[in-house]
Design an enzyme around this catalytic site. Structure first.
Site, mmCIF file in Angstrom:
data_model
loop_
_atom_site.group_PDB
_atom_site.id
_atom_site.type_symbol
_atom_site.label_atom_id
_atom_site.label_comp_id
_atom_site.label_asym_id
_atom_site.label_seq_id
_atom_site.Cartn_x
_atom_site.Cartn_y
_atom_site.Cartn_z
ATOM 1 N N CYS A 145 0.803 -1.229 0.000
ATOM 2 C CA CYS A 145 0.000 0.000 0.000
ATOM 3 C C CYS A 145 0.835 1.279 0.000
ATOM 4 O O CYS A 145 0.483 2.253 -0.653
ATOM 5 C CB CYS A 145 -0.989 -0.003 1.160
ATOM 6 S SG CYS A 145 -0.272 -0.432 2.756
ATOM 7 N N CYS A 153 -3.400 -2.554 -0.834
ATOM 8 C CA CYS A 153 -2.345 -3.478 -0.406
ATOM 9 C C CYS A 153 -2.031 -4.538 -1.455
ATOM 10 O O CYS A 153 -1.203 -5.422 -1.216
ATOM 11 C CB CYS A 153 -2.741 -4.145 0.913
ATOM 12 S SG CYS A 153 -3.047 -2.955 2.237
ATOM 13 N N LYS A 218 -6.003 -9.339 10.992
ATOM 14 C CA LYS A 218 -5.937 -7.882 10.843
ATOM 15 C C LYS A 218 -7.317 -7.406 10.417
ATOM 16 O O LYS A 218 -7.828 -7.780 9.359
ATOM 17 C CB LYS A 218 -4.892 -7.509 9.800
ATOM 18 C CG LYS A 218 -4.811 -6.017 9.532
ATOM 19 C CD LYS A 218 -3.680 -5.694 8.586
ATOM 20 C CE LYS A 218 -3.630 -4.218 8.257
ATOM 21 N NZ LYS A 218 -2.547 -3.912 7.322
ATOM 22 N N ARG A 228 -2.247 6.037 8.077
ATOM 23 C CA ARG A 228 -2.342 6.293 6.629
ATOM 24 C C ARG A 228 -1.873 7.701 6.284
ATOM 25 O O ARG A 228 -1.418 7.948 5.165
ATOM 26 C CB ARG A 228 -3.769 6.029 6.143
ATOM 27 C CG ARG A 228 -4.079 4.529 6.211
ATOM 28 C CD ARG A 228 -5.469 4.170 5.765
ATOM 29 N NE ARG A 228 -5.731 2.762 6.088
ATOM 30 C CZ ARG A 228 -6.904 2.175 5.985
ATOM 31 N NH1 ARG A 228 -7.958 2.880 5.554
ATOM 32 N NH2 ARG A 228 -7.051 0.912 6.303
ATOM 33 N N LYS A 271 -4.487 -7.479 15.289
ATOM 34 C CA LYS A 271 -4.365 -6.042 15.062
ATOM 35 C C LYS A 271 -5.712 -5.453 14.683
ATOM 36 O O LYS A 271 -6.369 -6.016 13.810
ATOM 37 C CB LYS A 271 -3.357 -5.817 13.933
ATOM 38 C CG LYS A 271 -3.222 -4.389 13.497
ATOM 39 C CD LYS A 271 -2.377 -4.307 12.264
ATOM 40 C CE LYS A 271 -2.373 -2.870 11.788
ATOM 41 N NZ LYS A 271 -1.722 -2.718 10.532
ATOM 42 N N TYR A 336 3.751 2.660 19.282
ATOM 43 C CA TYR A 336 4.408 3.947 19.104
ATOM 44 C C TYR A 336 4.815 4.550 20.446
ATOM 45 O O TYR A 336 5.506 5.558 20.489
ATOM 46 C CB TYR A 336 3.488 4.897 18.321
ATOM 47 C CG TYR A 336 3.057 4.288 16.996
ATOM 48 C CD1 TYR A 336 3.928 4.281 15.904
ATOM 49 C CD2 TYR A 336 1.821 3.661 16.857
ATOM 50 C CE1 TYR A 336 3.556 3.682 14.708
ATOM 51 C CE2 TYR A 336 1.435 3.066 15.667
ATOM 52 C CZ TYR A 336 2.315 3.072 14.594
ATOM 53 O OH TYR A 336 1.957 2.468 13.422
HETATM 54 C C1 PBG Z 1 -0.750 -1.510 5.809
HETATM 55 C C2 PBG Z 1 -0.648 -1.325 7.250
HETATM 56 C C3 PBG Z 1 -1.520 -0.600 8.062
HETATM 57 C C4 PBG Z 1 -1.001 -0.646 9.342
HETATM 58 C C5 PBG Z 1 0.148 -1.418 9.316
HETATM 59 N N1 PBG Z 1 0.360 -1.847 8.000
HETATM 60 C C6 PBG Z 1 -2.698 0.206 7.773
HETATM 61 C C7 PBG Z 1 -3.694 -0.137 6.793
HETATM 62 O O1 PBG Z 1 -4.069 -1.304 6.636
HETATM 63 O O2 PBG Z 1 -4.133 0.812 6.145
HETATM 64 C C8 PBG Z 1 -1.663 0.035 10.497
HETATM 65 C C9 PBG Z 1 -0.787 0.429 11.594
HETATM 66 C C10 PBG Z 1 -1.327 1.482 12.474
HETATM 67 O O3 PBG Z 1 -2.460 1.982 12.328
HETATM 68 O O4 PBG Z 1 -0.570 1.868 13.375
HETATM 69 N N2 PBG Z 1 -0.666 -2.771 5.322
HETATM 70 ZN ZN ZN Z 2 -0.974 -2.575 3.124
#
Ligand code: PBG
Ligand code: ZN
Length: 346
Positions: A145, A153, A218, A228, A271, A336
């Site tokens: 992505c 993605c 996820k 994002r 996640k 973070y």
């Molecule tokens: C993308 C990705 C995302 C996160 C980690 N890898 C976001 C998404 O799916 O748009 C999110 C991490 C976060 O929000 O801290 N593959």
């Molecule tokens: Zn992605």
């Protein structure tokens, strides 16, 4: 009712199994005994948040001397590799042992070229970091992505995200990351079959020692919003609901975890973390593999916003929520807050 009766009734309600316990004594159960002092509380504490469990994310951009604020994530920056090396040295000195890398190329396209090219932003960064910090565990987030002009993605064909061609490119990206020296790859795309394909490709490339941390469960979450912005990876059309999971589905999450384990995942991930503690807990019952939880950007942003207002005590809230994630059954937390927590736990 007199005060005495109230007290008596209360005492009776605290007595185990009616009035007499197993040895014939009429005792009040008093859990408070073990909460009386800090030392007692510490002695009987069940879950422990440790620096070793933390993984600290980094957003790497191309170029030099760049350090760019991410508005919805106060304290977190996009950094060019030269700047990131200073920051990595500082967190390593605090005792953090693992980082998770996201790459943001200057040029995005429809093939996610920078994701798999030898000199893509993240491959270059991995080589630099491993040269300077050979002991640090460098985990590469494997996704497309951040590298796609459309922000999805996977590969887009007629406005659909097509599975198998996406897996083919993700596999190349994982191999490129491992060849650059990544200690671990972490596919976060949520296509079907990615983990197995990456395992096979790594093995064929003589990289069978490189573990896979699979973003197995996820969810399609509103809590990725700030990320994002950080990764400039918002989808330019539609959303991620045809590949990321419906937040309502717990059984399906366990099935995704099972599939990734069967495909050779070394670590499985849930996640986001806080809205999905039940999944972490159920996954803990299901597998003996290490479980990672991603304390995502939106969770971070909410804490930072409330604490900036003085509405919550940031340190206590962070330590409480991260301990909750460990108590639920996670072994690792991507967060973070990692740098702050490393300071607080000292
Ligand atoms: C993308 C990705 C995302 C996160 C980690 N890898 C976001 C998404 O799916 O748009 C999110 C991490 C976060 O929000 O801290 N593959
Ligand atoms: Zn992605």
């Amino acid at each position: 009712m007199t005060t005495a009766t109230v007290t008596e009734n209360h005492a009776a309600s605290l007595t185990q199994e009616g009035s007499l316990n197993a040895v014939g004594l009429n005792l009040i159960v008093r859990p408070r005994r073990l909460r009386a002092t800090a030392n007692l509380r510490s002695m009987v504490r069940e879950s422990h948040l440790r620096i070793d469990s933390l993984i600290s994310p980094f957003f790497i951009v191309e170029g030099n001397n760049r350090q760019i604020k991410i508005d919805p994530m106060p304290g977190i920056f996009q950094m060019s590799i030269d700047k990131a090396l200073y920051e990595i040295e500082s967190i390593a000195n605090k005792g953090i042992k693992a980082i998770l890398l996201f790459g943001i190329p200057d040029k995005k396209d429809a093939q996610a070229s920078a994701a798999w090219q030898k000199n893509g932003v993240i491959q270059v960064a991995i080589r630099e970091i491993k040269k300077r910090f050979p002991e640090l565990i460098v985990i590469a987030d494997t996704c497309l992505c951040e590298y796609m002009d459309h922000g999805h993605c996977g590969i887009v064909d007629k406005n659909k995200i097509v599975n198998d061609p996406s897996v083919a490119i993700l596999t190349q990206a994982a191999v490129a990351q491992a060849e650059a020296g990544a200690d671990m790859v972490a596919p976060s795309d949520m296509m079907d079959g990615t983990v197995g394909a990456i395992r096979k490709a790594l093995d064929n490339a003589a990289l069978s020692d490189v573990p896979i941390m699979a973003y197995s469960a996820k969810f399609s979450s509103a809590l990725y919003g700030p990320f994002r912005v950080a990764a400039q990876s918002a989808p330019q059309f539609g959303d991620r609901k045809t590949y990321q999971m419906d937040p309502a589905n717990g059984l399906e999450a366990l099935r995704e975890i099972e599939l990734d384990i069967a495909a050779g995942a070394d670590i499985v991930m849930v996640k986001p973390a806080l809205s999905y503690l039940d999944i972490i807990s159920q996954a803990r019952q299901m597998t003996k593999l290490p479980i990672a939880a991603y304390n995502v950007s939106g969770e971070y942003a909410m804490v930072k916003a409330a604490s900036a207002q003085g509405w919550i005590d940031e340190k206590r809230v962070v330590l409480e929520t991260l301990t909750g994630i460990i108590r639920a059954g996670a072994n690792l937390i991507i967060t973070y807050h990692a740098t702050d927590v490393a300071d607080w736990l000292k």
